[in-house]
Motif scaffolding. Structure first.
Motif, PDB file in Angstrom:
ATOM      1  N   GLU A 170     -17.268 -22.025  -3.352  1.00 40.45           N
ATOM      2  CA  GLU A 170     -18.566 -21.532  -3.210  1.00 40.45           C
ATOM      3  C   GLU A 170     -19.103 -20.574  -4.066  1.00 40.45           C
ATOM      4  O   GLU A 170     -18.460 -19.648  -4.362  1.00 40.45           O
ATOM      5  N   GLY A 171     -20.384 -20.727  -4.163  1.00 39.03           N
ATOM      6  CA  GLY A 171     -21.069 -20.020  -5.411  1.00 39.03           C
ATOM      7  C   GLY A 171     -21.126 -20.395  -6.692  1.00 39.03           C
ATOM      8  O   GLY A 171     -21.568 -20.031  -7.731  1.00 39.03           O
ATOM      9  N   ALA A 183     -25.749 -17.321  -4.267  1.00 40.63           N
ATOM     10  CA  ALA A 183     -24.455 -17.086  -3.859  1.00 40.63           C
ATOM     11  C   ALA A 183     -23.604 -16.426  -5.103  1.00 40.63           C
ATOM     12  O   ALA A 183     -22.552 -16.759  -5.249  1.00 40.63           O
ATOM     13  N   ASP A 238     -22.580 -13.551  -5.092  1.00 43.58           N
ATOM     14  CA  ASP A 238     -21.364 -12.665  -4.641  1.00 43.58           C
ATOM     15  C   ASP A 238     -20.339 -13.617  -4.430  1.00 43.58           C
ATOM     16  O   ASP A 238     -18.771 -13.222  -4.721  1.00 43.58           O
ATOM     17  N   GLU A 239     -20.538 -14.623  -3.888  1.00 44.30           N
ATOM     18  CA  GLU A 239     -19.338 -15.620  -3.607  1.00 44.30           C
ATOM     19  C   GLU A 239     -18.647 -15.958  -4.955  1.00 44.30           C
ATOM     20  O   GLU A 239     -17.553 -16.245  -5.010  1.00 44.30           O
ATOM     21  N   LYS A 274     -16.270 -13.372  -6.407  1.00 45.34           N
ATOM     22  CA  LYS A 274     -15.151 -13.413  -5.328  1.00 45.34           C
ATOM     23  C   LYS A 274     -14.175 -14.482  -5.917  1.00 45.34           C
ATOM     24  O   LYS A 274     -12.863 -14.301  -6.167  1.00 45.34           O
ATOM     25  N   ALA A 275     -14.795 -15.796  -6.101  1.00 46.99           N
ATOM     26  CA  ALA A 275     -13.862 -16.750  -6.671  1.00 46.99           C
ATOM     27  C   ALA A 275     -13.504 -16.605  -8.032  1.00 46.99           C
ATOM     28  O   ALA A 275     -12.196 -16.806  -8.299  1.00 46.99           O
TER      29      ALA A 275
END
Length: 858
Positions: A564-565, A693, A695-696, A699-700
């Motif tokens: 995601e992102g 996205a 922020d996602e 994180k990834a």
């Protein structure tokens, strides 16, 4: 005449000192180049892992490009070096075993792997040399001895060399983390080996896996790094090499024995030789031309200061041949001394230069220069020949005037140019204009423009030197009124420079040389870096770049896809390929990058000009506009290219783009290029996040860096800075510029000192007529200022045509990228040297009473 020559040398030591210094430095630099050239042609690193093999069969690491069924006509040392390890087919092993002279054939299979150290960083060997994994059977090639433990078995055991094990703090039975092409894995240390005859530590850290594991993780299945051949009893290594060469005559491999086996073992040794040869030839060529120019100028100045002496010799009956013999004998004596003494100076310089080359990756960290007699002999011969020809040229005018005119000629400096000098100047002006015009018509051909620029700057400087008196007189018409603003000292300075235009020309010529060469090399490199930086900043549309001090595993890209992102992700693999130059048929080395065609547009913008990136695939290639020009290819045409591992491919051109300087000359499908590299791994990974996205996406990236050691996340600006710092070729260009600037700088001081020392009687006469020492120094200051302004100004103008051609090739505009601060350093440094060369001897002469100086001989 011999007695007269020796007497002149004894009585005019100061006059010949300038010529001696010019020849000494020229000989020293040429000797350095000769030592580097000889070192590049030799391999002084002995084999280690291949030391027990009598013969090693490996791939050719230098590229030949077939042209119409023949090899390109390129001298062997000048062939481009392939950057990837060239493998050999494992199927050759049974063919070699069939020979009666062969006892055994052992394959060496390389496995990219790195040990994760206690601090999470990759462990390296001496001077940062990265380790390499191998199959256990290959230990037979290098006389490895198992110190403790046992051989590796299965898919999760490894044996380390003793030094690498000590760095990792590992012992048999313990487990440690290794990164391979697929990611991070845990291995059990089954044993520790030591290399006999090397204190247990190989030059390149080594780890050994089971043969099964090595074959399964081989980057190129069916291919091996090399084949080690052991001779049967009673067979010499020479005889074995001949037999192997005969049986493999139809295969494109190299058969090596003796110390040549090290070039098959160590890629850095194989690559450093040709690079050293090219560097030495490039520097020597520039320095040779500068030496001719400097020595000719210095000897001409020395002979010019002795016009009265030459005139007297002619008046008392000396024939022209006798005067020429005297002048050439003096020059040869000085040249022989300078040439021989340049060798010890070179021997002192080479270790320092070698250390700098090792720091920038041009030579191995354990580079050892070769000191043979040929560089010394060559440097002395070149120095002596240069001095002889320069002396003949300098003595020409002094021996062609009639004896009855000699003394009058010596009393007053000639006002104009000789007929032949004027004709030569006219030809050089025409030649300079022609070179520039040709360059303007070749704006798309970078190779042609680069060669023209190098020739143009030297031609312009020589033109200014030949027409020096005319140029100096014209310059004084501009500078003179400014000097005359000062009532006494400035007026005297203007009068001196205007009446002594030959002396002025001799003073400004070294400044022109220093400024023009420095500006051309430094600002040409600056223009290249500036353009590359702009292209990367505009073309890198990825938000983040994953990098590593080693390589990036394949799994990183697969793990990021679909997260995601993440909008687009592609691995970036870099290499170098060789093509055939348009028209010349010569091999042309080009940079290459491999990108996933599906993610290319989402991560980079290469500024497409023609064609379509969507058609990029296994049988196609995209070219930069520069590569398109150099290869003479356009969209739809077939490009014959030799990839980094020596594989010859024919790819159809599907696109031409503009931002090749910031990225690469050629763009391939990622899978194709990666399959033909040594490790098969990515150099970096480009990641584009979705706008909604981000922020996602962060994180990834964090998750991936936690899973894969060594990974570092950089934004586009940080990545651009890293790429800029890694351009080692810029340092080489600065090295060449530095040597030329240093040589020209010494010449600037040398010329100014010589011009000032001959004015002893002039200064004494001024002081006896009422001029104070302070006023004399002010006059010298004004003269030095005029010399600096004229020299720097003409040097800048001399550099501009060449820089314009370079800028035209890189940017499409004739305006180069010039750093004002750097220009001030160049201009201020050369002007300061000119002032120093005049002030110090002038001040020392003024310490003597004028009544003692007025009677001194010339």
């Amino acid at each position: 005449m011999l007695w007269l020559t020796l007497s002149t040398l004894r009585s005019r030591k100061g006059g010949f000192l300038g010529t001696f210094i010019a020849l000494l430095i020229g000989s020293a630099v040429l000797s350095v180049c000769g030592i580097l050239l000889e070192s590049g042609l030799r391999s002084d690193v002995p084999p280690q892992r291949y030391a027990a093999a009598d013969v090693v069969v490996a791939g050719h690491q230098q590229a030949d490009m077939p042209v119409e069924g023949k090899k390109a006509p390129s001298p062997a040392p000048m062939k481009p070096t392939l950057v990837e390890r060239v493998p050999v087919s494992a199927k050759l092993a049974p063919l070699i075993r069939s020979l009666g002279e062969v006892r055994a054939v052992v394959a060496d299979i390389g496995v990219p792997a790195h040990v994760v150290g206690p601090d999470g960083a990759p462990l390296a060997g001496a001077a940062g040399m990265q380790p390499l994994g191998h199959n256990w059977s290959s230990t037979k090639l290098g006389s490895f001895r198992l110190m403790s433990g046992r051989a590796p078995t299965g898919m999760t055991e490894v044996v380390l060399d003793s030094e690498l094990a000590a760095r990792a703090g590992a012992a048999p039975g313990e487990r440690l983390s290794l990164t391979t092409g697929t990611g991070t894995e845990r291995f059990r240390v089954s044993g520790i080996v030591s290399l006999q005859g090397r204190d247990g530590a190989p030059r390149q850290p080594a780890m050994f896996f089971s043969d099964t594991f090595a074959e399964s993780r081989s980057v190129r299945p069916g291919l091996v790094d090399s084949l080690g051949v052991m001779a049967a009893p009673g067979t010499t290594s020479e005889g074995l090499a001949d037999a192997v060469s005969r049986v493999l005559a139809g295969h494109d491999v190299s058969v090596r024995e003796g110390d040549d086996r090290a070039q098959a073992e160590f890629l850095d040794v194989a690559a450093s030789g040709p690079k050293l040869v090219l560097l030495a030839v490039s520097v020597a060529g520039n320095i040779f031309l500068v030496t001719i120019f400097v020595v000719s100028s210095t000897l001409s100045l020395t002979v010019g200061h002795r016009r009265r002496e030459m005139a007297l010799l002619r008046a008392v009956g000396a024939v022209p041949r006798q005067v020429r013999r005297m002048v050439t004998a003096e020059a040869l004596a000085v040249a022989l001394a300078g040439g021989v003494l340049g060798w010890p100076l070179a021997v002192l310089l080479v270790p320092w230069i070698g250390g700098r080359l090792a720091e920038h990756g041009f030579v191995p960290f354990d580079f050892a220069p070769s000191y043979g007699p040929l560089p010394l002999v060559g440097a002395v011969l070149i120095t002596v020949l240069t001095a002889y020809l320069a002396a003949l040229t300098a003595a020409r005018r002094a021996t062609r005037i009639r004896p009855t005119e000699a003394l009058g000629e010596a009393a007053v400096e000639p006002a104009g140019l000789g007929r032949w000098r004027a004709a030569t100047g006219a030809v050089l002006v025409l030649g300079s204009g022609t070179l520039f015009a040709v360059g303007l018509n070749q704006s798309g051909d970078f190779a042609t423009l680069a060669g023209l620029a190098n020739s143009l700057v030297l031609t312009v400087v020589i033109t200014v030197a030949v027409l020096g008196p005319l140029v100096s007189r014209a310059s004084m018409r501009i500078v003179g009124p400014v000097l005359r603003a000062s009532r006494v000292t400035g007026h005297l300075a203007a009068a001196n420079n205007s009446s002594q235009v030959r002396r002025l020309a001799g003073a400004v010529t070294p400044l022109i040389l220093a400024v023009s060469f420095a500006a051309t090399v430094i600002f040409a490199e600056g223009t290249s870096q500036h353009t590359a930086r702009e292209q990367r900043e505009a073309g890198l549309v990825a938000d983040h770049v994953l990098t590593s001090p080693v390589k990036v595993a394949h799994g990183v890209v697969e793990d990021l896809r679909g997260m995601e992102g993440i909008r687009a992700v592609t691995g970036l693999v870099t290499s170098s390929v060789v093509g055939v130059g348009s028209g010349s048929g010569q091999p042309v080395p080009l940079s290459a990058q491999g990108l996933d065609p599906k993610s290319l547009r989402g991560t980079v913008d290469l500024d497409l000009r023609r064609g379509d990136f969507d058609r990029l695939g296994p049988a196609t290639v995209a070219l930069s506009s520069t590569a398109s020009s150099r290869l003479g290819l356009d969209v739809g045409e077939a490009a014959r290219l030799r990839l980094g591992d020596g594989t010859l491919v024919t790819s159809r051109v599907v696109a031409v783009y503009d931002r090749g300087l910031g990225f690469a000359d050629l763009t391939f499908d990622h899978a194709l290029l990666a399959a033909h590299t040594t490790t098969g791994m990515n150099d970096s990974v480009l990641v584009r996040a979705t706008a909604a996205a981000r922020d996602e996406a962060r994180k990834a990236l964090v998750e991936v860096t936690e899973e894969y050691p060594f990974l570092q996340v950089a934004d586009r600006l940080s990545f651009n800075r890293q790429m800029q710092e890694q351009q080692a070729h810029a340092w080489v260009n600065y090295l060449i510029a530095g040597l030329i600037i240093a040589y020209a700088g010494v010449t600037v001081v040398n010329t100014q000192v010589m011009n000032t020392l001959v004015r002893r009687r002039e200064f004494a006469l001024l002081r006896l007529t009422g001029i104070t020492s302070r006023q004399v120094m002010r006059m010298v200051s004004w003269e030095s200022a005029a010399v600096a302004v004229i020299g720097v100004g003409l040097g800048t103008l001399a550099a501009f045509p060449a820089l314009g051609l370079i800028a035209l090739a890189l940017t499409g505009s004739v305006w180069p990228a010039v750093s004002p601060l750097t220009y001030l350093y160049i201009a201020g440094g050369t002007a300061g040297l000119a002032a120093l060369g005049a002030f110090v001897p002038a001040r020392l002469m003024l310490l003597r009473r004028p009544i003692h100086s007025i009677g001194a001989r010339e």
